[in-house]
Write an enzyme that holds these catalytic residues in place. Structure first.
Site, short mmCIF file in Angstrom:
data_model
loop_
_atom_site.label_atom_id
_atom_site.label_comp_id
_atom_site.label_asym_id
_atom_site.label_seq_id
_atom_site.Cartn_x
_atom_site.Cartn_y
_atom_site.Cartn_z
N HIS A 22 1.33 -1.38 0.23
CA HIS A 22 0.18 -0.02 -0.07
C HIS A 22 1.23 1.31 0.17
CE1 HIS A 22 -2.96 3.03 1.29
NE2 HIS A 22 -4.09 1.30 1.39
N ASN A 33 -13.24 3.21 2.38
CA ASN A 33 -14.20 2.48 1.70
C ASN A 33 -15.49 1.57 1.83
OD1 ASN A 33 -12.16 3.03 -0.18
ND2 ASN A 33 -10.64 1.29 -0.17
N ALA A 42 -10.54 11.84 7.62
CA ALA A 42 -11.16 12.49 6.80
C ALA A 42 -12.54 13.53 7.21
CB ALA A 42 -11.55 11.33 4.97
N TYR A 82 -12.61 15.38 9.37
CA TYR A 82 -12.01 16.30 10.30
C TYR A 82 -12.27 17.68 9.91
CZ TYR A 82 -10.46 13.17 14.07
OH TYR A 82 -10.92 11.82 15.02
#
Length: 380
Positions: free
Chosen positions: A95, A185, A199, A201
């Site tokens: 990743h 996801n 994300a 915030y």
């Protein structure tokens, strides 16, 4: 969030020295491929990244990638690795290598893949050695990124709301860092209505995943307040094993396209603060396409060229890109002087002039001769 499909990469990262540490015995990321199609991946063509390079390639900007490590890859140069796991730099998931490559992979002749901001510096902050991680290490990793003086932080991780995580993100924002995070996801009905953090915030640029036609991917979490979309299906990226992984999907791989764009904007307009950079990226996206899409697909070219009226007196000066040099054959050479043609032209011109003079004389004398009956004039 770490996506369902990860990438196999091919290349050589140039790393700074890191403390010796042994990778786990089960460090076996999926195998990628060494061969890629001759054509560019759709995401690169859709974003027209090379056109943005006419103005900036991200030089002077540091992007911290909070992820799973990074393996050697010829296209991906990592300037520094910070290991919160104490297991070494190796990427046992794939990743982190993929995300780093999407942001900053160098352009190589004959290789169709490249990153968004190839001249940006990449700092890898390894916070997990698996697809799942620890919230405390995630918090420490964000603090490490701040300490490394990052200009942009990419967090392709989905976590629950936590006061320590919220505080770490706020510390980054207070240091004028653009924080880009994956919107997460949807893997089942239990998380359809649950926003992803960091994300969600305030002050974070949340990124959803888009399909080639610009719509939100079915797997992209619409419960998170998305700012923009990034390419997030059928993605190609570098992967451990000096190869590439194809067919990657998820907001994890959409976020680095936006983080790379943030690097381009920060390099192009160094006077903009993190909020202005975030607003510029949102304002120049391609247009909303429904719930969970924000303002639409990120547009790197417009992000580095648009003049935004609301920026007022503080608006950056947007210069025209340098003109492209004309090829040598575009301008014809002046032919040499044809002396023969010049001589003929002058002779013809003189003949015409004489004929005109004779005609004028005749026009004057003939009437006079007729009046005299064609008799000679008297001598004086």
């Amino acid at each position: 969030m770490i996506g369902r499909a990860l990438m196999a990469s091919l290349l050589a990262l140039h790393l700074v020295a890191v403390p010796a540490a042994a990778a786990p015995e089960d460090c076996k990321p999926k195998k990628g491929t060494l061969k890629l199609p001759a054509s560019e991946p759709w995401a690169q063509k859709r974003l027209d990244i090379k056109n943005a390079w006419r103005l900036t390639r991200g030089s002077g900007v540091t992007v911290a990638v909070v992820d799973s490590g990074a393996d050697y890859h010829p296209q991906v140069q990592i300037s520094k690795i910070i290991d919160e796991t104490h297991t070494g730099y190796r990427d046992c998931v794939g990743h982190g290598t993929a995300v780093s490559g999407i942001i900053g992979a160098r352009h190589m002749s004959g290789v169709p893949f490249h990153g968004v901001a190839p001249d940006a510096g990449i700092v890898m902050v390894k916070q997990s050695n698996k697809t799942e991680g620890d919230i405390n290490k995630l918090v420490s990793a964000i603090d490490d990124a701040v300490a490394a003086k990052a200009d942009v932080i990419n967090v392709s991780v989905r976590a629950s709301d936590h006061s320590a995580l919220r505080a770490a993100v706020q510390r980054a924002i207070d240091k004028d860092i653009v924080v880009v995070a994956a919107a997460g996801n949807v893997t089942g009905p239990d998380d359809e209505d649950v926003p992803a953090y960091p994300a969600a915030y305030e002050g974070v640029l949340a990124v959803g995943a888009a399909t080639p036609d610009g719509r939100r991917a079915d797997s992209s979490n619409a419960a998170t307040p998305v700012g923009v979309l990034g390419p997030g299906t059928d993605i190609t990226a570098p992967w451990p094993g000096r190869g590439y992984m194809r067919g990657l999907e998820g907001t994890s791989f959409a976020a680095p396209y936006v983080a790379g764009t943030a690097a381009l904007v920060r390099a192009r307009f160094p006077g903009l603060n993190q909020e202005q950079v975030r607003r510029r990226i949102i304002a120049t996206a391609d247009g909303t396409a429904g719930a969970g899409t924000g303002t639409g697909m990120v547009n790197p070219v417009l992000a580095v060229t648009a003049v935004l009226p609301y920026e007022g007196a503080n608006a950056p000066v947007v210069a025209e890109p340098p003109p492209v040099a004309l090829p040598a054959e575009a301008i014809a050479k002046v032919p040499p002087r044809d002396e023969t043609a010049v001589g003929v032209s002058m002779a013809v011109g003189a003949g015409v002039l004489i004929a005109i003079m004779v005609a004028a004389g005749l026009a004057l004398l003939v009437p006079l001769g007729r009046r005299r009956g064609w008799r000679a004039g008297r001598a004086t």
